[in-house]
Design an enzyme around this catalytic site. Structure first.
Site, PDB file in Angstrom:
ATOM      1  N   ALA A   1       0.394   1.776  -1.286  1.00  0.00           N
ATOM      2  CA  ALA A   1       0.060   1.302  -2.539  1.00  0.00           C
ATOM      3  C   ALA A   1       0.988   0.765  -3.374  1.00  0.00           C
ATOM      4  CB  ALA A   1      -0.852   3.370  -2.760  1.00  0.00           C
ATOM      5  N   ARG A   2       0.785  -0.195  -4.123  1.00  0.00           N
ATOM      6  CA  ARG A   2       1.682  -1.215  -5.209  1.00  0.00           C
ATOM      7  C   ARG A   2       3.241  -1.532  -4.810  1.00  0.00           C
ATOM      8  NH1 ARG A   2      -2.048  -1.466  -8.218  1.00  0.00           N
ATOM      9  NH2 ARG A   2      -2.386  -0.741 -10.202  1.00  0.00           N
ATOM     10  N   SER A   3       3.348  -1.465  -3.030  1.00  0.00           N
ATOM     11  CA  SER A   3       4.294  -2.358  -1.713  1.00  0.00           C
ATOM     12  C   SER A   3       4.367  -3.846  -2.309  1.00  0.00           C
ATOM     13  CB  SER A   3       3.815  -1.541  -0.534  1.00  0.00           C
ATOM     14  OG  SER A   3       2.605  -2.410  -0.204  1.00  0.00           O
ATOM     15  N   GLY A   4       3.892  -4.083  -3.440  1.00  0.00           N
ATOM     16  CA  GLY A   4       3.683  -5.858  -3.052  1.00  0.00           C
ATOM     17  C   GLY A   4       2.833  -6.582  -2.094  1.00  0.00           C
TER      18      GLY A   4
ATOM     19  N   SER B   1      -0.360  -7.550  -1.929  1.00  0.00           N
ATOM     20  CA  SER B   1      -1.665  -8.178  -1.686  1.00  0.00           C
ATOM     21  C   SER B   1      -0.713  -9.491  -2.359  1.00  0.00           C
ATOM     22  CB  SER B   1      -2.651  -7.759  -2.946  1.00  0.00           C
ATOM     23  OG  SER B   1      -2.993  -6.694  -2.438  1.00  0.00           O
TER      24      SER B   1
ATOM     25  N   ALA C   1     -13.385 -10.210  -0.866  1.00  0.00           N
ATOM     26  CA  ALA C   1     -13.513  -8.870  -1.222  1.00  0.00           C
ATOM     27  C   ALA C   1     -13.998  -7.814  -1.012  1.00  0.00           C
ATOM     28  CB  ALA C   1     -13.356  -8.575  -2.763  1.00  0.00           C
ATOM     29  N   THR C   2     -13.596  -7.199   0.049  1.00  0.00           N
ATOM     30  CA  THR C   2     -14.518  -5.602   0.484  1.00  0.00           C
ATOM     31  C   THR C   2     -14.817  -4.298  -0.095  1.00  0.00           C
ATOM     32  OG1 THR C   2     -12.052  -4.181   1.462  1.00  0.00           O
ATOM     33  CG2 THR C   2     -13.340  -6.549   3.091  1.00  0.00           C
TER      34      THR C   2
ATOM     35  N   HIS D   1      -7.199  -8.744 -10.809  1.00  0.00           N
ATOM     36  CA  HIS D   1      -6.869  -9.251  -9.276  1.00  0.00           C
ATOM     37  C   HIS D   1      -6.869 -11.003  -9.527  1.00  0.00           C
ATOM     38  CE1 HIS D   1      -4.691  -6.649  -5.952  1.00  0.00           C
ATOM     39  NE2 HIS D   1      -4.616  -6.054  -7.017  1.00  0.00           N
ATOM     40  N   ARG D   2      -8.887 -10.448 -10.306  1.00  0.00           N
ATOM     41  CA  ARG D   2      -8.986 -11.919 -10.329  1.00  0.00           C
ATOM     42  C   ARG D   2      -8.692 -12.874 -11.004  1.00  0.00           C
ATOM     43  NH1 ARG D   2     -15.891  -9.605 -10.398  1.00  0.00           N
ATOM     44  NH2 ARG D   2     -16.205  -9.415  -8.667  1.00  0.00           N
TER      45      ARG D   2
END
Length: 450
Positions: free
Chosen positions: A282-285, A287, A304-305, A322-323
């Site tokens: 999580a929050r690792s970069g 994406s 998007a899933t 994100h969008r």
């Protein structure tokens, strides 16, 4: 064309001598230094001339004895140091042509007596002129007041280059003016790196790939074009990380003093990975890394899933953020049918993420329930995973998928969550085995996995 890249740095160079940031310290420790950006073409045509340029030419083992033409972009001091005209006049009276915006030319005149051997030509965007053996098109820059800064499209019998610094996002008129140019080499500024709040007329690592996408869309940049990032500053990550990111967009850096040649056989394009898996916590970069990889592509579909849970404001805000961060030209598709997408032809796919896909597949089959798991859900989920892996193996599309590493924490207390953890680990391993490129993200850093 023989192009000597005399400098690739911004005004204060990189590293800057006044700074001890991680970027400057890394570059300094590696013995790398980038001076003010300028080019010397065929030993006779200079693009920009800051105070560091003449010494940089000599450090590269060349000289300016054959200099006959100077194209200046604007009057900022790292690009324009008119004292070189005076110093040159002490040694030679060979003819010299100086081209630039009107205010630049006017300042140049003050350094020489009337009737000198230097010819001055004031130009503006949209003009086309012959400069010695070169066909020069003057282009609009997005930098300062309109017309105060220009870019240059330079064509010789043996090649064509675009010199695009300084500028923010390229004006539409400039993109249209280079339609079909198929440049041999493009020098495109990338000043501010990861800093996107600079509010200046420069590019950064978010806007740089967008300009490449636009140039590719009009045929100005092709697979054979050598794209070199210049006007680099310490707001960029160190060179190794910067080169890694630029490579995803078909660009690179070169050291000061590099010589490039055009007009020969075009280099064969280096085939890139078709399937990339980006793994992280999580929050690792993860994406952000996935989005960077496709930032210069023209027709990305973001798959998007996740659920859109309107009863969860925090999750809704996360989705909206994100969008907002995706490029405007990307399409978003909310679906679980990853095998169907992978099995059709089309542009690149960014799947974010496999973890939420698996969550929803388990939801569909009530696989969190132990009784349902034993009563057919295990087989149904297994079949869905098999179908996805086969589609991933067979796809002809460029695809980047994001996934979570969920097995490095404490052992989950329930059988259902342990089941999910194990399925996720196996799916990641199977997809990775069918991928040319696997990347591990941790603390915002990216590590390639062989």
């Amino acid at each position: 064309m023989d192009v000597l890249v005399t400098g690739t740095g911004a005004a204060d160079g990189w590293p800057t001598p006044y700074c001890g940031c991680a970027s400057c310290s890394t570059e300094r420790g590696a013995g790398r230094h980038r001076g003010q950006t300028a080019l010397l073409v065929d030993g006779c045509l200079l693009l920009d001339c800051g105070p560091e340029t003449p010494p940089a030419v000599q450090r590269a083992g060349a000289d300016l004895r054959g200099l006959r033409h100077v194209l200046l972009t604007h009057q900022h001091p790292d690009h324009f140091s008119p004292s070189f005209l005076l110093y040159r006049s002490w040694t030679t009276e060979e003819p010299l042509e100086v081209v630039g915006p009107p205010e630049v030319v006017e300042q140049c005149r003050m350094w020489l007596a009337p009737g000198s051997h230097v010819v001055f030509r004031a130009v503006g965007p949209g003009e086309r002129l012959t400069v010695g053996a070169y066909d020069v098109r003057v282009l609009t820059a997005h930098h300062g007041t309109p017309g105060s800064t220009v870019l240059y499209d330079v064509t010789a019998p043996t090649g064509r280059l675009l010199y695009a610094t300084d500028t923010g996002p390229l004006p539409e008129a400039t993109v249209e003016a280079v339609r079909g140019a198929a440049f041999d080499v493009v020098f495109l500024e990338e000043t501010f790196g990861d800093r996107t709040d600079h509010g200046t007329d420069h590019l950064d690592l978010a806007s740089f790939p967008e300009q490449l996408r636009r140039l590719r869309a009009v045929g100005a940049v092709t697979d054979a074009t050598d794209v070199v990032a210049v006007h680099l500053s310490h707001h960029n990550p160190p060179t190794g990380e910067l080169d890694r990111r630029l490579a995803a967009w078909g660009a690179r850096t070169v050291p000061d003093g590099t010589r490039l040649s055009t007009g020969g056989a075009a280099p064969a394009p280096v085939p890139g990975a078709r399937r990339t898996l980006v793994v992280g916590g999580a929050r690792s970069g993860k994406s952000r890394e996935a989005e960077r990889l496709l930032a210069a592509e023209p027709d990305v579909t973001y798959v998007a899933t996740s659920y859109v849970d309107h009863d969860d404001p925090e999750w809704r805000a996360r989705v909206d953020r994100h969008r907002a961060e995706r490029p405007d030209h990307w399409q978003t598709l909310e679906t679980l049918d990853l095998p169907g997408l992978l099995g059709t032809d089309g542009g690149p796919l960014l799947v974010d993420c496999l973890t939420l896909w698996l969550t929803r597949v388990m939801d569909e089959h009530d696989a969190w329930d132990d009784a349902a798991w034993s009563d057919g859900a295990e087989a149904a989920v297994g079949a869905a995973l098999d179908e996805l892996v086969v589609a991933w193996r067979r796809t002809s599309r460029r695809v980047v998928a994001v996934t979570n590493e969920v097995g490095q924490g404490v052992v989950p207390p329930s059988a259902a969550v342990r089941r999910f953890r194990d399925l996720m680990g196996r799916l990641n391993a199977r997809v990775a085995a069918e991928s040319e490129d696997v990347r591990w993200c941790v603390a915002g850093r990216v590590v390639p996995l062989a």
